[in-house]
Every structure is written in C-alpha cells, then in structure tokens.
Design a protein around this motif. Sequence first.
Motif, short mmCIF file in Angstrom:
data_model
loop_
_atom_site.label_atom_id
_atom_site.label_comp_id
_atom_site.label_asym_id
_atom_site.label_seq_id
_atom_site.Cartn_x
_atom_site.Cartn_y
_atom_site.Cartn_z
N ALA A 43 -0.25 2.28 -4.97
CA ALA A 43 -1.59 2.49 -4.92
C ALA A 43 -1.77 1.96 -6.57
CB ALA A 43 -1.99 4.12 -5.13
N THR A 46 -1.67 -1.88 -6.51
CA THR A 46 -2.79 -2.69 -5.51
C THR A 46 -4.20 -2.04 -5.78
OG1 THR A 46 -2.19 -1.07 -3.73
CG2 THR A 46 -0.81 -3.22 -3.85
N ARG A 47 -4.25 -0.68 -6.11
CA ARG A 47 -5.61 -0.30 -6.04
C ARG A 47 -5.75 0.80 -7.46
NH1 ARG A 47 -3.37 1.63 -1.49
NH2 ARG A 47 -3.48 3.72 -1.98
N GLU A 155 -8.24 -1.79 -9.91
CA GLU A 155 -9.54 -1.09 -9.51
C GLU A 155 -10.02 -0.31 -10.51
OE1 GLU A 155 -11.29 -1.87 -7.02
OE2 GLU A 155 -10.18 -2.70 -5.60
N VAL A 222 -12.30 3.48 -3.65
CA VAL A 222 -11.38 2.16 -3.57
C VAL A 222 -9.78 2.72 -3.49
CG1 VAL A 222 -12.94 0.62 -4.76
CG2 VAL A 222 -11.66 2.20 -6.26
N GLY A 223 -9.57 3.76 -3.29
CA GLY A 223 -8.17 4.26 -2.98
C GLY A 223 -7.45 4.68 -4.14
N LEU A 224 -8.33 5.43 -5.18
CA LEU A 224 -7.54 5.95 -6.10
C LEU A 224 -6.83 7.24 -5.72
CD1 LEU A 224 -8.36 6.73 -9.86
CD2 LEU A 224 -8.53 8.45 -8.50
#
Length: 372
Positions: A43, A46-47, A155, A222-224
């Motif tokens: 994570a 990528t995020r 992100e 955004v996937g945190l």
Amino acid sequence: MSSNAPRLTALDALHRSLGATMTDFAGWDMPLRYGSERDEHLAVRTRAGLFDLSHMGEITVTGPQAAALLNHALVGNIASIGVGRARYTMICREDGGILDDLIVYRLAETEYMVVANASNAQVVLDALTERAAGFDALVRDDRDAYALIAVQGPESPGILKSLTDADLDGLKYYAGLPGTVAGVPALIARTGYTGEDGFELFVAPSDAEKLWQALTDAGAPVGLVPCGLSCRDTLRLEAGMPLYGHELTTSLTPFDAGLGRVVKFEKEGDFVGRAALQEAATRAEENPPRVLVGLVAEGRRVPRAGYPVVADGKVIGEVTSGAPSPTLGKPIAMAYVDAAHAAPGTAGVGVDIRGSHEPYEVVALPFYKRQK
C-alpha cells in the motif's frame, strides 16, 4: 503503573480498536501490523500508508548559542541549515562510535528540534545536556509534547493537500513548515523512512486522534491503510536506510557505515569525536574496513541479523538486517562484508542459514528507488 510497563502513545486505544497486533518496541507499546504486513508494505509503495511514530524522541534546543552547541555536539554542520529545513546527521562518542542517527529541524533562527530514535532518546538527551555546558543554550525534553503521525506513499501529497492550505508543492524534501492540517496545528515535514514521498506531522498528543481520523477519511478513496512497524522495517530495508542497533552501533563510526558524508570536518570549531573520526576517515580511504552491501537471495530462505556471510568456506561478513522483500519478491539483506567481496556481482557469496550456505547476489544499495 510500574516503571517497566510500556509507554502508550496518544493513539493506543485507536490502534486496539483497529485490531492491531501490538508489540513492545523500545519501551513503547506499538502497532506491529493491523492485517497483512505485505499488504501494508505494498500500500505504501503503490498508494499510501498511515503510521504512528509517536515513540520517536523530540528534543528542543533553543537560545543564542543553539547552533554553536549543536555544531559542537553533532558531526554535521547544523549552523548552515536554513530556517524551515531539516538535515540527517549523527551524534557520536569521543571515540567516533555512533550514539544515534538523527534528523535536526531548524524551526527558527535560534530554535532547533532534534529527533532521535526511540531506543536512544534518553542517551541523546543526556549527551546533549552534558555537551551544553558553557553554551548559552537550553536543551529541553519534548518527548511528551508531541505525537508524530506519518503519511507515506505516492498518494500522500494529494491526501494531505485535501486537509491543509499549507504550500505542500513548495515544501522540499527534508524541509518543514508550520501549518494547520484538518484544523490541527502541526509541523509539516517532508521526511520519511520508507523510500517514498511522504510527510511527518508533529502535533499535540491531544490532537492526534482527530488528525489520524481525518487522514484515514481523506485517504480512504485512494486506498490508504494504517501501517505498523513491521512494514516500516521492510520498507526502509528496501530503501537501503540504516536502522540503529543493526547497521549503526557504538562500535562503528559513520565511515565504517558508509555514511562518512554526514561528518563535516570543515565546520567551525571543535566537535565531539573529531580526532577519532579523522583517523577513521583516513583508515576508510587507505584500507576500507567491512563495507555495507545489499544481498539478494537466489532461494527462498530469509537471512536474519547476525547470520554469517560466507565465501570460499570462510566468514567474510555478517547480516545486519534481513527480510522477505514484497517489492522484489525475494529475501533481501543488508550486511557488512570484507571489501574484497563488496563489489556488486561478486561471485560465490552466501549466507550461512543454520549451517546451510545459501547463495546470494551482492548488489549496490538501495534495493528499491522510487520513480521521481
């Protein structure tokens, strides 16, 4: 509460409500992981990931001679840091051995914040207090004055921008500025220990939960995810960043650790360890001691700190940190090895894992570098 009970961060109840696996780390009860450490690691790559780092040790140094004191006490040129900027440096003993690696923020003309590792915060505080004798400067223990929350990953700038009007675009790497995040006063620093872009937010402990919740909500689309110390370790290992007690110890100088660049002999005045460090610098040039390298496994077995590194049946070094690398998909390690075996691609190097010599490739650090 007995003196042996671990200290709790301001976010302790929140971690438990999220189902975190907790662990004692440097006298603090800290989240190790919330779910899968591999998922948390990926994570951040990528995020984005959210970390509680409130165990770090903040020490404030103020006064007319704050810069002179820090120049004397630390190996870096602290007086040359601009207001609003930060610098990675170290504090050494008289014999050149590393007491800790630090980040120093210059908050104002005569005010600095020194951030020490949790395990060394008291040692650093004691050393700075002792070294302050004769300087018109005050050393203050501010460990209880701050909670520290980090948001890391590609992100993270977008997440933070949605919560602050501070000029994040103008905030360079290793800089810090005061601002308000989600209505909470914070020192916003563009620093981190993951190899990714990200921010560390120093806030009052009473504001920590509100800020964590706001970041969680802003990052959800955004996937945190919340992240524990376990993935922090694999992230910093991939990024080739040293960990005190593993790559850095009192038995090593910054030159032994391949970090001689942090020692600034050209600065004005004497500093603690100067003579020993000059000798170490000369020694490192003429006859390099063991060199810190990266090792990538050819097999699946994971090397751990303390395992011997071998070549031609002889021990040529020792692993300082090892783990499976989620990004590379293979076990990796940092190790100090004899200079003769330190060049990337050196053949015949292995790690002795419980009596079995597992083949490893010697590579240059870091293992992972983010795309700018």
